[in-house]
Design a protein around this motif. Sequence first.
Motif, PDB file in Angstrom:
ATOM      1  N   ALA A  97      -8.705   5.842  12.948  1.00  0.00           N
ATOM      2  CA  ALA A  97      -9.566   5.080  12.045  1.00  0.00           C
ATOM      3  C   ALA A  97      -9.187   5.404  10.603  1.00  0.00           C
ATOM      4  N   ILE A  98      -9.418   4.423   9.732  1.00  0.00           N
ATOM      5  CA  ILE A  98      -9.122   4.611   8.315  1.00  0.00           C
ATOM      6  C   ILE A  98     -10.129   5.604   7.727  1.00  0.00           C
ATOM      7  N   ARG A  99      -9.631   6.531   6.953  1.00  0.00           N
ATOM      8  CA  ARG A  99     -10.503   7.538   6.371  1.00  0.00           C
ATOM      9  C   ARG A  99     -10.747   7.271   4.883  1.00  0.00           C
ATOM     10  N   ASP A 100      -9.727   6.843   4.201  1.00  0.00           N
ATOM     11  CA  ASP A 100      -9.823   6.594   2.767  1.00  0.00           C
ATOM     12  C   ASP A 100      -9.036   5.349   2.421  1.00  0.00           C
ATOM     13  N   LEU A 101      -9.521   4.614   1.439  1.00  0.00           N
ATOM     14  CA  LEU A 101      -8.825   3.424   0.980  1.00  0.00           C
ATOM     15  C   LEU A 101      -8.711   3.480  -0.523  1.00  0.00           C
ATOM     16  N   CYS A 102      -7.615   3.034  -1.051  1.00  0.00           N
ATOM     17  CA  CYS A 102      -7.422   3.089  -2.487  1.00  0.00           C
ATOM     18  C   CYS A 102      -6.461   1.993  -2.907  1.00  0.00           C
ATOM     19  N   LEU A 154      -1.859  -1.180  -1.593  1.00  0.00           N
ATOM     20  CA  LEU A 154      -3.127  -0.687  -1.059  1.00  0.00           C
ATOM     21  C   LEU A 154      -2.794   0.517  -0.194  1.00  0.00           C
ATOM     22  N   LEU A 155      -3.441   1.637  -0.482  1.00  0.00           N
ATOM     23  CA  LEU A 155      -3.146   2.846   0.259  1.00  0.00           C
ATOM     24  C   LEU A 155      -4.309   3.228   1.138  1.00  0.00           C
ATOM     25  N   GLY A 156      -3.988   3.733   2.286  1.00  0.00           N
ATOM     26  CA  GLY A 156      -5.035   4.174   3.198  1.00  0.00           C
ATOM     27  C   GLY A 156      -4.594   5.403   3.953  1.00  0.00           C
ATOM     28  N   THR A 157      -5.555   6.211   4.313  1.00  0.00           N
ATOM     29  CA  THR A 157      -5.229   7.364   5.141  1.00  0.00           C
ATOM     30  C   THR A 157      -5.972   7.207   6.453  1.00  0.00           C
ATOM     31  N   THR A 158      -5.356   7.605   7.518  1.00  0.00           N
ATOM     32  CA  THR A 158      -6.010   7.475   8.817  1.00  0.00           C
ATOM     33  C   THR A 158      -6.347   8.843   9.361  1.00  0.00           C
ATOM     34  N   ALA A 159      -7.225   8.822  10.325  1.00  0.00           N
ATOM     35  CA  ALA A 159      -7.663  10.078  10.920  1.00  0.00           C
ATOM     36  C   ALA A 159      -6.529  10.736  11.698  1.00  0.00           C
ATOM     37  N   LYS A 160      -5.527   9.962  12.062  1.00  0.00           N
ATOM     38  CA  LYS A 160      -4.420  10.526  12.844  1.00  0.00           C
ATOM     39  C   LYS A 160      -3.267  10.909  11.918  1.00  0.00           C
ATOM     40  N   LEU A 175      -1.942  10.050   8.935  1.00  0.00           N
ATOM     41  CA  LEU A 175      -0.988   9.077   8.454  1.00  0.00           C
ATOM     42  C   LEU A 175      -1.438   8.617   7.070  1.00  0.00           C
ATOM     43  N   LEU A 176      -0.498   8.543   6.159  1.00  0.00           N
ATOM     44  CA  LEU A 176      -0.777   7.957   4.854  1.00  0.00           C
ATOM     45  C   LEU A 176       0.051   6.687   4.777  1.00  0.00           C
ATOM     46  N   CYS A 177      -0.649   5.547   4.656  1.00  0.00           N
ATOM     47  CA  CYS A 177       0.051   4.269   4.705  1.00  0.00           C
ATOM     48  C   CYS A 177      -0.048   3.595   3.351  1.00  0.00           C
ATOM     49  N   CYS A 178       0.970   2.827   3.025  1.00  0.00           N
ATOM     50  CA  CYS A 178       0.942   2.044   1.796  1.00  0.00           C
ATOM     51  C   CYS A 178       1.332   0.628   2.159  1.00  0.00           C
ATOM     52  N   TRP A 179       0.417  -0.310   1.938  1.00  0.00           N
ATOM     53  CA  TRP A 179       0.690  -1.708   2.233  1.00  0.00           C
ATOM     54  C   TRP A 179       1.018  -2.445   0.954  1.00  0.00           C
ATOM     55  N   ASN A 180       1.925  -3.371   1.057  1.00  0.00           N
ATOM     56  CA  ASN A 180       2.203  -4.250  -0.059  1.00  0.00           C
ATOM     57  C   ASN A 180       1.344  -5.490   0.130  1.00  0.00           C
ATOM     58  N   LEU A 181       0.514  -5.801  -0.852  1.00  0.00           N
ATOM     59  CA  LEU A 181      -0.430  -6.902  -0.678  1.00  0.00           C
ATOM     60  C   LEU A 181       0.231  -8.257  -0.880  1.00  0.00           C
ATOM     61  N   LEU A 182       1.384  -8.262  -1.523  1.00  0.00           N
ATOM     62  CA  LEU A 182       2.045  -9.551  -1.746  1.00  0.00           C
ATOM     63  C   LEU A 182       2.675 -10.047  -0.461  1.00  0.00           C
ATOM     64  N   THR A 183       3.258  -9.132   0.267  1.00  0.00           N
ATOM     65  CA  THR A 183       3.879  -9.537   1.520  1.00  0.00           C
ATOM     66  C   THR A 183       3.010  -9.239   2.728  1.00  0.00           C
ATOM     67  N   CYS A 184       1.909  -8.507   2.498  1.00  0.00           N
ATOM     68  CA  CYS A 184       0.998  -8.100   3.570  1.00  0.00           C
ATOM     69  C   CYS A 184       1.732  -7.308   4.639  1.00  0.00           C
ATOM     70  N   THR A 185       2.639  -6.469   4.229  1.00  0.00           N
ATOM     71  CA  THR A 185       3.353  -5.646   5.195  1.00  0.00           C
ATOM     72  C   THR A 185       3.221  -4.191   4.793  1.00  0.00           C
ATOM     73  N   LEU A 186       3.551  -3.355   5.722  1.00  0.00           N
ATOM     74  CA  LEU A 186       3.505  -1.920   5.467  1.00  0.00           C
ATOM     75  C   LEU A 186       4.738  -1.559   4.642  1.00  0.00           C
ATOM     76  N   VAL A 209      -4.179  13.897   5.310  1.00  0.00           N
ATOM     77  CA  VAL A 209      -4.801  13.767   3.989  1.00  0.00           C
ATOM     78  C   VAL A 209      -6.310  13.823   4.157  1.00  0.00           C
ATOM     79  N   SER A 210      -6.922  14.793   3.514  1.00  0.00           N
ATOM     80  CA  SER A 210      -8.377  14.882   3.609  1.00  0.00           C
ATOM     81  C   SER A 210      -9.041  14.063   2.521  1.00  0.00           C
ATOM     82  N   LEU A 211      -8.336  13.819   1.447  1.00  0.00           N
ATOM     83  CA  LEU A 211      -8.938  13.073   0.343  1.00  0.00           C
ATOM     84  C   LEU A 211      -7.834  12.380  -0.430  1.00  0.00           C
ATOM     85  N   LEU A 212      -8.055  11.107  -0.713  1.00  0.00           N
ATOM     86  CA  LEU A 212      -7.087  10.336  -1.481  1.00  0.00           C
ATOM     87  C   LEU A 212      -7.841   9.724  -2.640  1.00  0.00           C
ATOM     88  N   LEU A 213      -7.328   9.915  -3.842  1.00  0.00           N
ATOM     89  CA  LEU A 213      -8.013   9.236  -4.938  1.00  0.00           C
ATOM     90  C   LEU A 213      -7.014   8.814  -5.988  1.00  0.00           C
TER      91      LEU A 213
END
Lengths: 831, 512
Positions: free
Chosen positions: A543-548, A558-564, A566-577, A585-589
Amino acid sequence: MVEHGDIRVVHRGGSKINFREPVLSHDSRLLLCASGECVKVFSSSTEECVHDLQGHTDLVTGVLLNPSNHLQAYSCSADGTVRLWDFTDGILIKTLVVGFPIYSLYASAHHNGVLFIVISMASDKRSELFQLAALHLPQSGDQLVEAREFSSVLGDVSSNPAAIAFGQGGEYIASAKGLHLEVYFFKKQKSYRFSLKEDNKKGAKNTFTCLSCHPKDDCIATGHEDGKIRLWRNFNHKREYTYSTLHWHHSAVSSVRFTPEGTNLLSGGVESVLVQWRYNQETQKDFLPRLGAAITHIAVSPDGELFCTAHSDNKLTVIQSCVKVSAVIQGLVKGESVRTDLMVDPRSKALVLNGKPGHLQFYSLQRDKQLYNLDIVQQEYIHESGLQQFEVVKAAFDTRGNWLATVEERKQKDSTLELNLKLWAYDEQTQSFVLNTTVSGPHEARITAMCFCHTADSQTTMLVSASQDGHFKAWQLAEAAQTEDEGPFWSCDFVGAYHSLVPECCCFSADGSLLAISFQEVVTVWSPASWELLTTLSQPPGAIRDLCFGRQSCSKYLLGTTAKNLLCCWNLLTCTLEWSTSMDVSLLLSDPLSENMAAFCSHAGCTDLFVFKPSEPRPLFSHKAICSGKVTRAVFAPREEMLESCEESSQWLNRSQLYFLTQYMDLMTFITKAEEDRLMASSKRLVIDDSVAVTPFYLLLGKHRQQQQEKQDRSFSAERNQLPQGSVAIKELLHTPAHVLPSASFLCSMFVRSLLISVTDSREEKKSEEEEMESDKEEESECEMEASTMGQGQTAEAQETAAPALTKAQARELRRVKKLDHSWLSSLLDS
Amino acid sequence: MASFKPTKIQVYPKLGEKVTQDTLYWKNYKAPVQIKEFGAVTNIDFSPVAPHNYAVTAFTRIHIYGPFSQEPVKSFTRFKDTAYCGRFRSDGQLLVAGCEDSVVRLFDVSGKVALRMFKGHTKAVRVTDFTSDRYHILTGSDDYTCRLWDIPNSTELTSYQEHTDYIRCGITSKLNRDLFITGSYDHTLKLFDARVNKSVMTMDHGQPVESLLLYPSEGLLVSAGGRYVKVWDLLKGGQPLVSLKNHHKTVTCLCLSSNGQRLLSASLDRHVKVYNTTNYKVVHNFDYAASILSLGLAPDDESIVVGMTNGILSIKHRKSSEETKEISGQQKRRPAYRVFVKGKNYVPKQDDYLVSKPVKQHLAKYDKQLKRFNVSKALDTALETWTRFRKPEITVAVIKELDRRGTLKNALAGRDERGLSQLLNFLVGNLVDPRFAPVLVPATEMILDIYQSVIGQSPVVDVQLQRLQDLLEREIGYQQDLLEVLGMLDTMFTSSLPRKEVPCSETFYRRF
């Protein structure tokens, strides 16, 4: 990964001031209290911190006035030293090295040259048994003295400093632990032990919590777990002792204290009521209710004029002997956890977090002082253990600080959850937040996240709240109703859901055009303008833990961290990872003023920090093991002045500073080497300035003199440095009222004359003198002009009449002062 | 130091209408004066000149009432059959009326006998009006014709036979002497020009037209027929502008408020609705006892006169400004001014030492008792008769506060028969109120727990408990019914929604 040596993690502000009993000085003007690794000296009238006594390297565990010199104070620390301070000037006089951690410190005027300290029974630190030992002060005059000469007085004492006290005239010392009271008589070298039964009927708990000895009478007052106070008499007999019982407190008495004359007994506990009992007329009581939080310590000034109470919410209250509060010194309130995030108020730049129960505190990071408390719950606080109170669980500011949203909740054992969403408008007039809308029951279950729309220029503000009931709601400021008695208020604009999943976090993009809400593994992106679901992103498992959202140039990410992990960064223009990396990551800001992001990763029981830009593969900065345990709360606080560091590794600290809270509720920050040096320098300068009486003119003049000195250092020989610093003439000149001065033109000629009769140094070269003469002439004409145009009379040359024997150097200095007048005046006008 | 924080009384949103400027304006009328006429009141017309008498046409008579009299100042009784549509001329001197016997009569307002009789129609004349040049009369009749008559010669000028059903309403232009509009049961409105011999504009209302109204500018025409009120733009060639459907029976009468900003419509459904003429939203509503046939509004909205099918004429006069003030003055009876001012207006002199007294915090009685932790007494205070009935939210707030303090059980326990029945009485009254239920349900459970052992000892309490049980059973029944309805609605909505082709189907709905 690169480690950077020039950025350090330091404690910043907010240390505990209620850890040990505060001490009032003899004249009641100063208040000393142990605060972390230093002793803070407060003014008891202005509530300001006068200075810190720094020197201990571990927790300070006790502060005590020197019984033989009322301008000195002892402090003891867990680092195994006792230090003697001149607390009015903040000077360390002596350091006694004991070698064992000291837990508290006692002294009596009748025991010269002896200090009583509480240390561990066994030599290992973890021992739970403590002993009271007499420490004989060595007679050496050295600064650093080894003090190894001590003898045990009482074994098995309590580590609680309130449980030991000296009796009348220092004849005996009383100590309480558990169910036993022990009185040791110094003359007889004999101790008596009195015990109470484990439990009476009626569920009374007789455990001792604190004690105090009457200064003039053979009487010991003890406080107990069940709220009783016992007055013990006749305790110099094993059998014939008596005690009487006073009962007002409903739960444990945490402090009892006799006034210096012994006429009154003060007691306090969880009820946060200070009770003043008349000695021998115990039915008469005075109360001072609603002190805000449970009383932990009570101190009385040696003249009995002032009382001081320490409270569990990190507060010291100064109370006059007529039971009236005169001053409140409030530190950073630290509960067991910060349920609201750390936030920065955009207006006051203060750190905002949970304060007292049901309050938000605004804490100035620059001044290390609490600015104010905002009462969110607005209900009478009932001091009773086991009672479920309303707690502020979420709070959010909008970009400009005009609106504050808070969520309070209260969960009782078997009844439903009570939730209130409150929206507060900033009132320019009162400079505070005023309640605008209360929404009771905004959601059916706990609110998991809440954020304001970020746009700086838009007229409408929007608040989004996500809840465990599977819905997220958008709240908007509705227009004013048709009748004029109601202003604008907030109302629900939109309710959304996604596959009946629980929304966990929400985040607005920097321009406010996108809203990202995570529903467990799925991130949904919505358009707040039309409430259309634009796209969904997901990167299972976990599950997503943090969104930024990224900021500025990185706003397409758009960056997100998951409970498993993983730190992911999505490109919103292409909607891809774009990229993802595996880290827990316990905290992302994100830094609101730059593109930088900070990720706190817990790794092997410690927390590492990575600062990175979403667009760049390498982190800008990384710091391993910044603290032990998890970091769950952090915030980027904008700086007042930008730092101009050009080093790549510390550039991320230029615009804002990163503060974080450790597991143990310590507020820490990152500091660069250069900044640290600057801070040190400024503190040193302050110390020098303190030695001279401070007048407004002194501040002006002192500054100029420094600038002057710098100039002189550069241009002239060493002779200039020998200027008399606190010249009497200048002082007098500056203190003479302007209206008694003669006219400026008259002064000018005198001034020139003073130049002519001045004594020149033999070493001075003629050439330079000639040059100076020339320049003097020029300046002379300038002087005249200035004097006639300024006409404010703040110049003070008239002093020449009173003190004609000015040296040339002094006169020149004067001239410079006058020349500089313009600059400081204009700066004043500008400000 | 922090003072006692009083109990927060929750403010609940007021149900029902919001108080707006319009409701304040239209509520500012006195209690209606009711006059019994001989038959249904079919028409009310105000004289255009002061003192604005009004002619009331009812059965075979036309009565003229003064602005404040409750007795007719004048009566015209010389009708052979039912009279219709008594209207004043623009100078207020002449009055024209149609009749069931097809004769149109013209009266001098000061006289008694008809000045002229216009004969020519073959059936009842329901519409009469003066043209703006004052010399002609327009009539419309059940014989499908409308005619123009010359007053001095008492001759018929023209006759138009374009309608195909009864003509029941008509209006002449106040700006042009040749233009007039008629509405008929054939659903049409026709604009006639006397200079040509046929209609120049026809509009289809869609329902039998009952009433017509021209705006003062005469650019807009309002017609009423069936349940609809329609507004037409005459300058755009009779284009329909708005269609209002706010009544649930036939709209019989239309009226403009004197400043032209509000439109009033009266209907057989016994309501008069007030519309805002800028957005055509209903801003106010009057209720009457019987179906309304006619409506009149005095200049400056000084009075509203309504005639009903049961022959009752209801007249509402506007409250004068003094009366309004008087009432508000009565509500706020305060102590004399000097009681407040005493000592407050003393200005301290320069050398005076000012001792500032702390402002005393005023607390309600229950708050004072809560401050002293007298929980039972606080609950007693909150259960006092006045509070219990008038301000149940206070009682509920105190119960909530006690619950928060964890002392509700103590406060509820130890009550005698009277106290307990008072408490139960309150619960019976408010338990099912959705605003209070979250607080009162746990309290009720607590009461039942506490007093379980004494049930059956007091008949008074037993009766109350029985009532409580009945109430709860009824409420559970309602809730079940509602849930059933909700389920039905859900099924209907889901079946009516088209399946979306998007991969992710989201459900969202907008809330206002």
